[in-house]
Design a protein around this motif. Structure first.
Motif, PDB file in Angstrom:
ATOM      1  N   MET A  32       0.878  -1.173   0.000  1.00  0.00           N
ATOM      2  CA  MET A  32       0.000   0.000   0.000  1.00  0.00           C
ATOM      3  C   MET A  32       0.909   1.215   0.000  1.00  0.00           C
ATOM      4  SD  MET A  32      -3.452  -0.291   0.730  1.00  0.00           S
ATOM      5  CE  MET A  32      -4.576  -1.451   1.506  1.00  0.00           C
ATOM      6  N   GLU A  33       0.574   2.238  -0.797  1.00  0.00           N
ATOM      7  CA  GLU A  33       1.337   3.491  -0.734  1.00  0.00           C
ATOM      8  C   GLU A  33       0.595   4.476   0.150  1.00  0.00           C
ATOM      9  OE1 GLU A  33       2.340   5.426  -4.467  1.00  0.00           O
ATOM     10  OE2 GLU A  33       3.378   7.059  -3.415  1.00  0.00           O
ATOM     11  N   ALA A  34       1.330   5.096   1.072  1.00  0.00           N
ATOM     12  CA  ALA A  34       0.754   6.108   1.956  1.00  0.00           C
ATOM     13  C   ALA A  34       0.825   7.464   1.268  1.00  0.00           C
ATOM     14  CB  ALA A  34       1.535   6.144   3.270  1.00  0.00           C
ATOM     15  N   VAL A  92       6.267   4.477   1.735  1.00  0.00           N
ATOM     16  CA  VAL A  92       6.163   5.848   2.231  1.00  0.00           C
ATOM     17  C   VAL A  92       7.056   6.765   1.395  1.00  0.00           C
ATOM     18  CG1 VAL A  92       6.480   7.330   4.263  1.00  0.00           C
ATOM     19  CG2 VAL A  92       5.684   4.973   4.564  1.00  0.00           C
ATOM     20  N   ASN A  93       6.490   7.877   0.923  1.00  0.00           N
ATOM     21  CA  ASN A  93       7.252   8.849   0.136  1.00  0.00           C
ATOM     22  C   ASN A  93       8.159   9.666   1.052  1.00  0.00           C
ATOM     23  OD1 ASN A  93       6.015   8.736  -2.715  1.00  0.00           O
ATOM     24  ND2 ASN A  93       4.223   8.856  -1.364  1.00  0.00           N
ATOM     25  N   ILE A  94       9.424   9.771   0.664  1.00  0.00           N
ATOM     26  CA  ILE A  94      10.401  10.495   1.472  1.00  0.00           C
ATOM     27  C   ILE A  94      11.017  11.584   0.604  1.00  0.00           C
ATOM     28  CG2 ILE A  94      12.617  10.256   2.702  1.00  0.00           C
ATOM     29  CD1 ILE A  94      10.313   8.809   4.089  1.00  0.00           C
ATOM     30  N   LEU A 136      10.777   2.679   1.387  1.00  0.00           N
ATOM     31  CA  LEU A 136      10.835   4.128   1.218  1.00  0.00           C
ATOM     32  C   LEU A 136      10.927   4.454  -0.269  1.00  0.00           C
ATOM     33  CD1 LEU A 136      13.338   5.115   4.083  1.00  0.00           C
ATOM     34  CD2 LEU A 136      10.838   4.870   4.178  1.00  0.00           C
ATOM     35  N   GLU A 137      10.080   5.401  -0.713  1.00  0.00           N
ATOM     36  CA  GLU A 137      10.111   5.834  -2.113  1.00  0.00           C
ATOM     37  C   GLU A 137      10.796   7.185  -2.203  1.00  0.00           C
ATOM     38  OE1 GLU A 137       6.266   5.902  -3.999  1.00  0.00           O
ATOM     39  OE2 GLU A 137       5.858   3.800  -3.533  1.00  0.00           O
ATOM     40  N   VAL A 138      11.861   7.238  -2.981  1.00  0.00           N
ATOM     41  CA  VAL A 138      12.524   8.528  -3.187  1.00  0.00           C
ATOM     42  C   VAL A 138      12.537   8.844  -4.679  1.00  0.00           C
ATOM     43  CG1 VAL A 138      13.990   8.316  -1.134  1.00  0.00           C
ATOM     44  CG2 VAL A 138      14.845   7.507  -3.328  1.00  0.00           C
ATOM     45  N   ILE A 156      12.771   3.739  -6.376  1.00  0.00           N
ATOM     46  CA  ILE A 156      12.905   5.013  -7.070  1.00  0.00           C
ATOM     47  C   ILE A 156      11.559   5.351  -7.693  1.00  0.00           C
ATOM     48  CG2 ILE A 156      13.821   6.003  -9.198  1.00  0.00           C
ATOM     49  CD1 ILE A 156      15.772   6.442  -7.144  1.00  0.00           C
ATOM     50  N   ASP A 157      11.015   6.491  -7.301  1.00  0.00           N
ATOM     51  CA  ASP A 157       9.688   6.939  -7.730  1.00  0.00           C
ATOM     52  C   ASP A 157       9.787   7.742  -9.037  1.00  0.00           C
ATOM     53  OD1 ASP A 157       6.992   7.293  -7.482  1.00  0.00           O
ATOM     54  OD2 ASP A 157       7.082   8.474  -5.642  1.00  0.00           O
ATOM     55  N   ASP A 158       8.689   7.765  -9.775  1.00  0.00           N
ATOM     56  CA  ASP A 158       8.598   8.608 -10.987  1.00  0.00           C
ATOM     57  C   ASP A 158       9.755   8.339 -11.950  1.00  0.00           C
ATOM     58  OD1 ASP A 158       6.485   9.738  -9.614  1.00  0.00           O
ATOM     59  OD2 ASP A 158       7.589  11.547  -9.042  1.00  0.00           O
ATOM     60  N   VAL A 168      11.865  -0.091  -9.080  1.00  0.00           N
ATOM     61  CA  VAL A 168      11.757   1.108  -9.893  1.00  0.00           C
ATOM     62  C   VAL A 168      10.277   1.324 -10.158  1.00  0.00           C
ATOM     63  CG1 VAL A 168      12.227   2.010 -12.192  1.00  0.00           C
ATOM     64  CG2 VAL A 168      13.968   0.654 -11.018  1.00  0.00           C
ATOM     65  N   LYS A 169       9.767   2.531  -9.907  1.00  0.00           N
ATOM     66  CA  LYS A 169       8.370   2.820 -10.240  1.00  0.00           C
ATOM     67  C   LYS A 169       8.331   3.634 -11.522  1.00  0.00           C
ATOM     68  CE  LYS A 169       5.207   3.285  -6.996  1.00  0.00           C
ATOM     69  NZ  LYS A 169       4.403   3.825  -5.869  1.00  0.00           N
ATOM     70  N   ILE A 170       7.745   3.058 -12.565  1.00  0.00           N
ATOM     71  CA  ILE A 170       7.660   3.766 -13.844  1.00  0.00           C
ATOM     72  C   ILE A 170       6.641   4.898 -13.715  1.00  0.00           C
ATOM     73  CG2 ILE A 170       7.142   3.582 -16.304  1.00  0.00           C
ATOM     74  CD1 ILE A 170       7.734   0.680 -16.228  1.00  0.00           C
TER      75      ILE A 170
END
Ligand code: C2E
Ligand code: CA
Ligand code: CA
Ligand code: CA
Length: 276
Positions: free
Chosen positions: A57-59, A116-118, A148-150, A178-180, A199-201
């Motif tokens: 789940m993404e917060a 969690v986005n950091i 952790l998503e950065v 790695i986000d985006d 890796v998040k596309i």
């Protein structure tokens, strides 16, 4: 023409003043937001595409201000980064998300990761690793469930301090993504030395799957190369079955988007899960 340029100038400066005033209002109102309990978290499922089950789940933070109403994160996160308020806000998100996830596990739901986005400012804070460690201890959540998503921009800060904190975070047993991905200028090969797990596309590429050939080419290239380098791939912003079946065919590991579920409060998720 003279008159015209004068008008456009005053229009411009009016807009600019309004933007500055908005920012100041947001910065001022943020000061009491935690104390007044104005933040909440919406959780969005990330699906294991092969198994068709929730794997994470993404917060996503929400700010419900008594007068301003719902202020979207894109409007207040950048302001909080400039003012330093992101440190306190980020700590609140991390604690709340970990404790909610522990609670779901205790209620007997099949365990999933919490993402969690950091922001870069948090990651560069000298106490960040200690903070994460402390929150895991306090909430009792096992490290393997925290991710952790950065964003890619963190990698522009190619410093020893950054490499050290990424290594110490990994040593705690948490995962990193790695986000985006694809919006910056990082190569996948470069990511490998930081030992990112996923890796998040970025959703702009996922949305282009239906538009043109390049959307397909970019997503399938990212998936194939990430796999060769030992990383998993998450596609964000999946909105229809055409995008989904393309991604499943290309062996994308996980996916997230309105097609599966919009971000919802923990209570709303509880009701949905209980329905089944
Ligand atoms: P993000 O990390 O890229 O999060 C994904 C955004 O895409 C979320 O917007 C989500 O609601 C939206 N989304 C999910 N599925 C779909 C879809 O199928 N279609 C479309 N069009 N959009 C979709 P949201 O919640 O408004 O968050 C925006 C950004 O704010 C996030 O982008 C993230 O960068 C930032 N953010 C949110 N929560 C936090 C937080 O706790 N800390 C930090 N530092 N940043 C946060
Ligand atoms: Ca994210
Ligand atoms: Ca993203
Ligand atoms: Ca984004």
């Amino acid at each position: 023409t003279k008159k015209h340029s004068k008008n456009s100038f005053s229009l411009f400066s009016h807009e600019l003043n309004k933007e500055i005033a908005d920012k100041l209002t947001i910065e001022r109102e943020l000061k009491s937001a935690i104390r007044n309990d104005e933040f909440l978290i919406h959780y969005q499922p990330i699906m294991d595409l092969a198994a068709g089950k929730i794997s994470a789940m993404e917060a996503l933070i929400r700010w419900n201000h008594p007068e301003l109403g719902m202020v979207p994160p894109d409007r207040f996160i950048p302001v909080s980064e400039e003012s330093g308020q992101i440190i306190a806000i980020g700590k609140w998100v991390l604690y709340t998300a970990c404790s909610q996830t522990k609670q779901w596990q205790q209620q007997g739901y099949a365990p999933f990761r919490i993402c969690v986005n950091i922001s870069t400012i948090q990651l560069q804070h000298p106490n960040f690793v200690q903070l994460v460690k402390g929150i895991l201890e306090e909430t009792g959540l096992e490290a393997k469930w925290l991710e952790l998503e950065v964003t890619e921009s963190i990698l522009l800060e190619d410093t020893e301090t950054l490499k050290e904190s990424l290594l110490s975070l990994k040593a705690l047993g948490i995962s990193m993504s790695i986000d985006d991905f694809g919006t910056g200028f990082t190569s996948l090969n470069y990511l490998r030395q930081f030992s990112f797990d996923r890796v998040k596309i970025d959703r702009s590429f996922v949305q282009d799957i239906n538009q043109d050939l390049s959307g397909k080419a970019i997503t399938s290239t990212i998936i194939a190369l990430a796999h060769k380098l030992g990383m998993e791939v998450v596609a964000e912003g999946i909105e229809d079955s055409v995008q989904l079946s393309y991604l499943v065919n290309e062996l994308c590991n996980e996916g997230q988007g309105y097609y599966f579920c919009r971000p919802k409060s923990a209570d709303q998720h509880d009701l949905l899960i209980m329905d089944k």
